[in-house]
Design a protein around this motif. Structure first.
Motif, PDB file in Angstrom:
ATOM      1  N   TYR A  70      -3.720 -59.532  42.022  1.00 19.42           N
ATOM      2  CA  TYR A  70      -2.423 -59.286  41.838  1.00 19.42           C
ATOM      3  C   TYR A  70      -1.640 -60.489  41.349  1.00 19.42           C
ATOM      4  N   LEU A  71      -0.469 -60.203  40.839  1.00 22.38           N
ATOM      5  CA  LEU A  71       0.672 -61.330  40.444  1.00 22.38           C
ATOM      6  C   LEU A  71       1.637 -61.271  41.582  1.00 22.38           C
ATOM      7  N   TYR A  72       2.075 -62.385  41.888  1.00 20.67           N
ATOM      8  CA  TYR A  72       3.154 -62.609  42.879  1.00 20.67           C
ATOM      9  C   TYR A  72       4.216 -63.609  42.639  1.00 20.67           C
ATOM     10  N   LEU A  73       5.406 -63.332  43.279  1.00 25.74           N
ATOM     11  CA  LEU A  73       6.571 -64.254  43.336  1.00 25.74           C
ATOM     12  C   LEU A  73       6.738 -64.586  44.669  1.00 25.74           C
ATOM     13  N   VAL A  74       6.968 -65.873  44.800  1.00 27.95           N
ATOM     14  CA  VAL A  74       7.411 -66.424  46.167  1.00 27.95           C
ATOM     15  C   VAL A  74       8.410 -67.515  45.960  1.00 27.95           C
ATOM     16  N   VAL A  75       9.171 -67.444  47.415  1.00 27.85           N
ATOM     17  CA  VAL A  75      10.497 -68.382  47.259  1.00 27.85           C
ATOM     18  C   VAL A  75      10.175 -69.308  48.396  1.00 27.85           C
ATOM     19  N   HIS A  76      10.984 -70.309  48.688  1.00 27.57           N
ATOM     20  CA  HIS A  76      10.909 -71.410  49.507  1.00 27.57           C
ATOM     21  C   HIS A  76      12.393 -71.904  49.823  1.00 27.57           C
ATOM     22  N   ASP A  77      12.997 -71.352  50.743  1.00 29.65           N
ATOM     23  CA  ASP A  77      14.412 -71.869  51.124  1.00 29.65           C
ATOM     24  C   ASP A  77      14.427 -73.325  51.229  1.00 29.65           C
ATOM     25  N   GLY A  78      13.439 -73.939  51.623  1.00 24.42           N
ATOM     26  CA  GLY A  78      13.752 -75.520  52.138  1.00 24.42           C
ATOM     27  C   GLY A  78      13.387 -76.385  50.801  1.00 24.42           C
ATOM     28  N   HIS A  79      12.540 -75.809  49.842  1.00 24.63           N
ATOM     29  CA  HIS A  79      12.540 -76.629  48.484  1.00 24.63           C
ATOM     30  C   HIS A  79      13.475 -76.108  47.354  1.00 24.63           C
ATOM     31  N   GLN A  80      14.126 -75.085  47.766  1.00 25.15           N
ATOM     32  CA  GLN A  80      14.945 -74.086  46.831  1.00 25.15           C
ATOM     33  C   GLN A  80      14.348 -73.873  45.563  1.00 25.15           C
ATOM     34  N   SER A  81      12.977 -73.647  45.639  1.00 25.04           N
ATOM     35  CA  SER A  81      12.548 -73.173  44.451  1.00 25.04           C
ATOM     36  C   SER A  81      11.604 -71.831  44.576  1.00 25.04           C
ATOM     37  N   LEU A  82      11.117 -71.582  43.485  1.00 19.93           N
ATOM     38  CA  LEU A  82      10.196 -70.157  43.347  1.00 19.93           C
ATOM     39  C   LEU A  82       8.825 -70.546  42.765  1.00 19.93           C
ATOM     40  N   LYS A  83       7.964 -69.610  43.007  1.00 23.46           N
ATOM     41  CA  LYS A  83       6.684 -69.940  42.526  1.00 23.46           C
ATOM     42  C   LYS A  83       6.143 -68.488  42.127  1.00 23.46           C
ATOM     43  N   TRP A  84       5.247 -68.337  40.987  1.00 23.46           N
ATOM     44  CA  TRP A  84       4.695 -67.258  40.233  1.00 23.46           C
ATOM     45  C   TRP A  84       3.099 -67.785  40.556  1.00 23.46           C
ATOM     46  N   GLY A  85       2.322 -66.637  40.758  1.00 20.33           N
ATOM     47  CA  GLY A  85       0.828 -67.026  40.616  1.00 20.33           C
ATOM     48  C   GLY A  85      -0.036 -65.798  40.666  1.00 20.33           C
ATOM     49  N   ILE A  86      -1.107 -65.857  40.901  1.00 17.74           N
ATOM     50  CA  ILE A  86      -2.192 -64.816  40.844  1.00 17.74           C
ATOM     51  C   ILE A  86      -3.351 -65.280  41.823  1.00 17.74           C
ATOM     52  N   ALA A  87      -3.845 -64.074  42.324  1.00 19.94           N
ATOM     53  CA  ALA A  87      -5.120 -64.224  43.250  1.00 19.94           C
ATOM     54  C   ALA A  87      -5.804 -62.706  43.441  1.00 19.94           C
ATOM     55  N   ASN A  88      -6.726 -62.949  44.036  1.00 18.92           N
ATOM     56  CA  ASN A  88      -7.622 -61.661  44.309  1.00 18.92           C
ATOM     57  C   ASN A  88      -8.069 -61.709  45.569  1.00 18.92           C
ATOM     58  N   ILE A  89      -7.502 -62.157  46.681  1.00 16.49           N
ATOM     59  CA  ILE A  89      -7.518 -62.235  48.053  1.00 16.49           C
ATOM     60  C   ILE A  89      -6.210 -62.407  48.621  1.00 16.49           C
ATOM     61  N   ASP A  90      -5.942 -61.649  50.019  1.00 14.98           N
ATOM     62  CA  ASP A  90      -4.783 -61.583  50.414  1.00 14.98           C
ATOM     63  C   ASP A  90      -4.445 -62.733  51.260  1.00 14.98           C
ATOM     64  N   GLN A  91      -5.591 -63.735  51.483  1.00  8.00           N
ATOM     65  CA  GLN A  91      -5.192 -64.856  52.283  1.00  8.00           C
ATOM     66  C   GLN A  91      -4.509 -65.966  51.238  1.00  8.00           C
ATOM     67  N   ARG A  92      -4.303 -65.720  49.917  1.00  4.80           N
ATOM     68  CA  ARG A  92      -3.519 -66.730  49.086  1.00  4.80           C
ATOM     69  C   ARG A  92      -2.441 -66.773  49.741  1.00  4.80           C
ATOM     70  N   LEU A  93      -1.669 -65.359  49.922  1.00  4.98           N
ATOM     71  CA  LEU A  93      -0.290 -65.302  50.277  1.00  4.98           C
ATOM     72  C   LEU A  93      -0.070 -65.872  51.626  1.00  4.98           C
ATOM     73  N   THR A  94      -1.179 -65.786  52.552  1.00  9.93           N
ATOM     74  CA  THR A  94      -1.212 -66.130  54.075  1.00  9.93           C
ATOM     75  C   THR A  94      -1.143 -67.856  53.903  1.00  9.93           C
TER      76      THR A  94
END
Length: 375
Positions: A256-280
């Motif tokens: 999967y391809l994902y987008l995540v955001v971090h309020d503290g860093h005021q930033s976003l990140k995009w990335g790929i993975a093939n395990i759910d532990q990556r998002l964890t």
């Protein structure tokens, strides 16, 4: 100075210093040095008069200039415009019309870039890609830049460059893997030997292809690998047992391809993975999942991720974080929310993939098999 056509407008400063004078020919002010004018014979005006002298020295008869152009392969389409100006001409070899300067042509720098293959339009580039069974999904980025394309043979997405396709033909990571698998096809005895070299004991007969999974047991940790690794991965640099070896993404597995955001860093990140532990891992560091797109093969997700990075960096947007700020890696795929909003990048991903992200409540349902650790 008056004898040489210039009237001083300030007291004499000395022989080696600039002396402001008014040119009696063009009425412009310049600052010649007395020593240069008297001893070196230079002119007193470096303005219009100097330009006229240079133009006169370079002046050519129109017929003579045209003969020079013809000698170098260009047929002038209009009268000679003068030195230092573009001259509309047609290449006698390919017929393309260019604006060429006579000075460049007669110095050998007036070759036809179209004949040399350096003139590439979006239309002509797409034609080359189409002839190589690749369909571009974005505009032509340049001959050496990754170009997001879909393979018309297998349907998967990749990012070959125009230059490589033009030189070598069809470029596709999936098709290439199939060619490699064919080249690495082995007999059963040699295949078993390759498995044993990587501390894997086959539990079923050789499936007959280096591209098919092969059930085996790790002789070091006794883990049974089912469906097991493919032989072409074993003979490459990926190692054998996923529990013992250094692990990475398998492009042939679901991902999967994902987008995540971090309020503290005021930033976003995009990335790929093939395990759910990556998002964890990201959630444990304060990131929040914003969007996710599932793929049958992680290699397709990787192609989109690469295009996103190229698009963001082309706009002059730098990475937001350092390696020290991201415990689990991935800092090169970050950007400040102040530089590019989440809605904008999500809209761009939707335009690339042609579909909306998965509902966040069901986004993790892309497969339950044990998969490789993500990047």
């Amino acid at each position: 100075m008056l004898t040489r056509g210039a009237r001083p407008v300030e007291p004499f400063p000395g022989t080696q210093l600039p002396w402001k004078c008014l040119c009696l020919t063009c009425n412009e002010v310049s600052s010649p040095r007395y020593n240069d004018v008297v001893n070196k014979g230079t002119g007193t005006c470096n303005r219009t008069c100097r330009s006229r002298k240079i133009a006169a020295k370079l002046l050519r008869d129109g017929a003579e200039a045209g003969a020079v152009m013809l000698k170098w392969g260009w047929v002038p389409l209009v009268d000679y415009p003068g030195a230092g100006k573009g001259w509309s001409s047609r290449c006698i070899h390919c017929g393309v019309i260019k604006s060429k300067m006579l000075a460049h042509v007669q110095k050998g720098r007036g070759g036809c870039t179209n004949c040399a293959g350096r003139d590439v339009s979006d239309e002509s580039a797409r034609k080359v890609m189409g002839e190589a069974d690749l369909r571009p999904l974005v505009s032509y980025p340049g001959s050496l830049q990754p170009w997001l394309c879909r393979c018309m043979r297998c349907g998967h997405v990749g990012t070959p460059t125009y230059a490589k396709v033009r030189a070598r033909g069809h470029q596709c990571w999936t098709c290439r893997s199939e060619k490699i698998a064919t080249a690495l096809r082995l007999g059963e005895e040699e295949a078993i030997a390759s498995m044993l070299e990587k501390a894997l004991d086959p539990l079923v007969p050789y499936p007959g292809s280096t591209d098919l999974p092969w059930k085996a047991r790790c002789t070091q940790c006794e883990t049974v690998l089912e469906p097991g690794p493919a032989l072409h991965n074993i003979r490459g640099s990926q190692g054998g047992c996923a529990a013992c070896a250094e692990r990475g993404i398998d492009p042939t597995k679901p991902g999967y391809l994902y987008l995540v955001v971090h309020d503290g860093h005021q930033s976003l990140k995009w990335g790929i993975a093939n395990i759910d532990q990556r998002l964890t891992q990201h959630v444990s560091q304060g990131w929040k999942l914003a969007a996710r797109w599932n793929f049958h093969q992680t290699g397709d997700a990787w192609a989109f991720e690469r295009q996103i990075k190229a698009w963001v960096r082309e706009q002059g947007i730098p990475k937001a974080l350092t390696a020290d700020q991201m415990r689990y890696g991935g800092h090169t795929e970050t950007a400040y929310l102040a530089d590019i909003g989440l809605a904008l990048i999500q809209t761009y991903v939707v335009s690339l993939t042609g579909r909306d992200p998965e509902p966040l409540s069901t986004a993790s349902s892309f497969g339950s098999d044990p998969l490789s650790v993500a990047s």
